[in-house]
Design a protein around this motif. Sequence first.
Motif: not given
Length: 163
Positions: A2-6, A12-20, A28-30
């Motif tokens: 998910t992505a939101y403004r605060e 942007v919240l993404i899984p920890a397992a993602f590579t850089p 960028a997509q979110m």
Amino acid sequence: MTAYRESGRTVVLIPAAFTPAEERRWVAQMVAKLQTREERRRRSLGGDDDLMARARALSLAHLDGVPEPASVRWVDNQQRRWGSCTPADRSIRLSSRLRAMPEYVVDYVLVHELAHLVEPSHSTAFWALVARYPRAERARGFLEGIEQASGEPAGRPEGDAVD
Ligand SMILES: [Zn+2]
């Protein structure tokens, strides 16, 4: 994901397992998706005609269609008030600062100003009308939060020309 403004930042919240590399691509997509969503929302809030249509719909939905505004428009010169209403010519103006806020907050300010066409002062009868909009309390809380965050004096009426 998910992505939101605060508070003016994009989260942007993404899984920890993602590579850089994956992280860069997804962020960028979110962000692009978020911008599209915001753009669509800006268009749906639209110009003065859309605002007038929205005010009419809210009047019918919550106030039995009794308030019939003659004009409803966005204005840029209301920095310290969210909305204002002139019962004499049945005109309503909304600060364009509201464009950045959730739709239920915009709707609340519209309902508030519409109710002033029936009850010009902040009387008990006025607040009874406003309370017919189900998210009134939540919207007032949201606006109070903004006012406090921006360092404006607390406790002032939520702002219109007929206070
Ligand atoms: Zn008011």
